[in-house]
Motif scaffolding. Structure first.
Motif, short mmCIF file in Angstrom:
data_model
loop_
_atom_site.label_atom_id
_atom_site.label_comp_id
_atom_site.label_asym_id
_atom_site.label_seq_id
_atom_site.Cartn_x
_atom_site.Cartn_y
_atom_site.Cartn_z
N LEU A 22 3.60 21.71 -9.22
CA LEU A 22 5.01 21.53 -8.86
C LEU A 22 5.74 20.70 -9.92
N CYS A 23 5.10 19.66 -10.42
CA CYS A 23 5.73 18.85 -11.47
C CYS A 23 5.89 19.66 -12.76
N ALA A 24 4.88 20.47 -13.10
CA ALA A 24 4.96 21.29 -14.30
C ALA A 24 6.10 22.31 -14.22
N ASP A 25 6.39 22.77 -13.00
CA ASP A 25 7.42 23.79 -12.79
C ASP A 25 8.79 23.21 -12.49
N SER A 26 8.94 21.89 -12.54
CA SER A 26 10.13 21.23 -12.01
C SER A 26 11.34 21.23 -12.95
N GLY A 27 11.12 21.52 -14.23
CA GLY A 27 12.21 21.38 -15.19
C GLY A 27 12.35 19.97 -15.70
N LEU A 28 11.52 19.06 -15.20
CA LEU A 28 11.46 17.69 -15.70
C LEU A 28 10.26 17.57 -16.64
N GLN A 29 10.38 16.70 -17.62
CA GLN A 29 9.27 16.47 -18.54
C GLN A 29 8.27 15.51 -17.89
N VAL A 30 7.02 15.91 -17.83
CA VAL A 30 5.99 15.07 -17.21
C VAL A 30 5.47 14.08 -18.26
N LEU A 31 5.82 12.83 -18.10
CA LEU A 31 5.35 11.79 -19.03
C LEU A 31 3.99 11.25 -18.60
N GLY A 32 3.71 11.31 -17.33
CA GLY A 32 2.42 10.86 -16.82
C GLY A 32 2.22 11.34 -15.40
N LEU A 33 1.01 11.81 -15.10
CA LEU A 33 0.68 12.24 -13.74
C LEU A 33 -0.82 12.10 -13.58
N GLU A 34 -1.24 11.21 -12.69
CA GLU A 34 -2.67 11.03 -12.49
C GLU A 34 -2.96 10.63 -11.06
N ARG A 35 -4.22 10.77 -10.70
CA ARG A 35 -4.71 10.41 -9.37
C ARG A 35 -5.71 9.27 -9.53
N ARG A 36 -5.54 8.25 -8.70
CA ARG A 36 -6.48 7.12 -8.73
C ARG A 36 -6.88 6.76 -7.31
N ALA A 37 -8.17 6.57 -7.09
CA ALA A 37 -8.66 6.15 -5.78
C ALA A 37 -8.50 4.64 -5.63
N GLN A 38 -7.97 4.23 -4.49
CA GLN A 38 -7.90 2.81 -4.15
C GLN A 38 -8.54 2.63 -2.78
N ARG A 39 -9.43 1.66 -2.70
CA ARG A 39 -10.24 1.53 -1.49
C ARG A 39 -10.02 0.16 -0.84
N LEU A 40 -9.70 0.20 0.43
CA LEU A 40 -9.62 -1.01 1.24
C LEU A 40 -10.89 -1.12 2.09
N HIS A 41 -11.19 -2.33 2.54
CA HIS A 41 -12.33 -2.53 3.42
C HIS A 41 -11.90 -3.30 4.66
N PHE A 42 -12.46 -2.92 5.80
CA PHE A 42 -12.11 -3.52 7.08
C PHE A 42 -13.38 -3.97 7.79
N PRO A 43 -13.29 -5.06 8.54
CA PRO A 43 -14.48 -5.52 9.26
C PRO A 43 -14.94 -4.53 10.34
N ASP A 44 -13.97 -3.81 10.92
CA ASP A 44 -14.32 -2.85 11.96
C ASP A 44 -13.23 -1.80 12.07
N LEU A 45 -13.49 -0.78 12.85
CA LEU A 45 -12.56 0.34 12.99
C LEU A 45 -11.25 -0.09 13.63
N ARG A 46 -11.31 -1.05 14.55
CA ARG A 46 -10.10 -1.51 15.23
C ARG A 46 -9.08 -2.06 14.22
N GLU A 47 -9.56 -2.79 13.23
CA GLU A 47 -8.65 -3.36 12.22
C GLU A 47 -7.97 -2.26 11.41
N LEU A 48 -8.72 -1.22 11.06
CA LEU A 48 -8.14 -0.11 10.31
C LEU A 48 -7.08 0.60 11.14
N THR A 49 -7.38 0.95 12.38
CA THR A 49 -6.41 1.68 13.19
C THR A 49 -5.20 0.82 13.51
N HIS A 50 -5.40 -0.49 13.67
CA HIS A 50 -4.27 -1.40 13.88
C HIS A 50 -3.34 -1.38 12.67
N GLU A 51 -3.93 -1.40 11.46
CA GLU A 51 -3.10 -1.40 10.26
C GLU A 51 -2.31 -0.10 10.14
#
Length: 267
Positions: free
Chosen positions: A184-213
């Protein structure tokens, strides 16, 4: 042709707006990832960039509107969001000269009025990302920039896989593939100066904390086809057990696949 919204079952905009409006007062207390991602996006902007007018697209509580106001003193700032509750929260805190209720797929702005569109972790809720790109190209001046972050497939995969083991129903928000962003970015008519995917990982003590967030962010399950009614205790116990398979020394992981994009309108 069926658009991505219809094909994927992305949540409808009214439900997204309502959910984030309800989360306006709790959002900032749990938005560490959102802050880190937005700061990283700011770092990807060219140092020489000096916009006369910027737009914070999907401004939320206005945190980055206030950051942009400091980064670009003297520039006019416009903060736009679909969720009225977020705008009510952001407006008294300042940062932008104008706070506007609007849709990224149909911006209430005139052609060629902005030098920078900044959008962090908002456009994943847009069903038609090609329309977002079309609107960015329309409202940007020649040489203007679109800087965005989004989420793609693989986000919250641990939670998705755990629910899959329990009942196979849709409990986790769906996101586009990274390859779709590339195309979609390649077809947009805009010049792509940068496009990347990066994984970011959070950690939670338990499932309740994750669902609360997720609930405090307004980003809990908004999918059409999600299971209705209360989730039974037995299913929750099964989910907790399934998620424990992923536990690391730091806690239960929640992985976000973050897309970073910087595009420029040709001169």
């Amino acid at each position: 042709m069926t658009d991505w919204h219809e094909q994927s079952g992305l949540p409808d905009k009214r439900r997204v707006a309502e959910s984030f409006s309800r989360a306006a007062h709790s959002y900032d207390s749990v938005a560490a990832l959102q802050r880190a991602v937005g700061i990283e996006l700011l770092a990807r902007l060219p140092l020489q960039l000096a916009p006369q007018r910027w737009l914070d697209l999907g401004c939320g509580t206005g945190h980055f509107s206030r950051v942009l106001a400091v980064r670009f003193p003297g520039a006019e700032g416009v903060a736009l969001d679909l969720a009225e509750g977020m705008l009510r929260h952001a407006r008294p805190l300042g940062g932008a000269q104008r706070f506007v209720a609007g849709d990224a797929e149909s911006l209430p702005l005139r052609d060629g009025c902005c030098d920078l569109l900044f959008s962090s972790l908002a456009v994943q809720w847009c069903g038609d990302f090609s329309a977002v790109l079309d609107e960015a190209r329309r409202v940007l001046r020649p040489g203007g920039m679109l800087a965005f972050t989004s989420l793609c497939v693989g986000t919250l995969q641990e939670l998705r896989d755990s629910w899959q083991a329990v009942d196979g129903l849709v409990h986790v928000n769906r996101f586009r593939r990274f390859a779709d962003y590339q195309q979609l970015c390649a077809d947009s008519g805009l010049q792509v100066l940068g496009l990347e995917r990066r994984a970011q990982r959070l950690h939670f003590p338990d499932l309740r904390e994750l669902t609360h967030e997720l609930k405090a962010l307004g980003a809990h399950n908004l999918n059409p086809g999600r299971p209705g009614g209360l989730t039974g205790r037995a299913r929750i116990r099964a989910l907790v057990e399934a998620y424990e398979v992923f536990r690391q020394p730091e806690g239960l992981p929640a992985t976000y696949q973050v897309v970073y994009g910087v595009l420029q309108k040709p001169f």
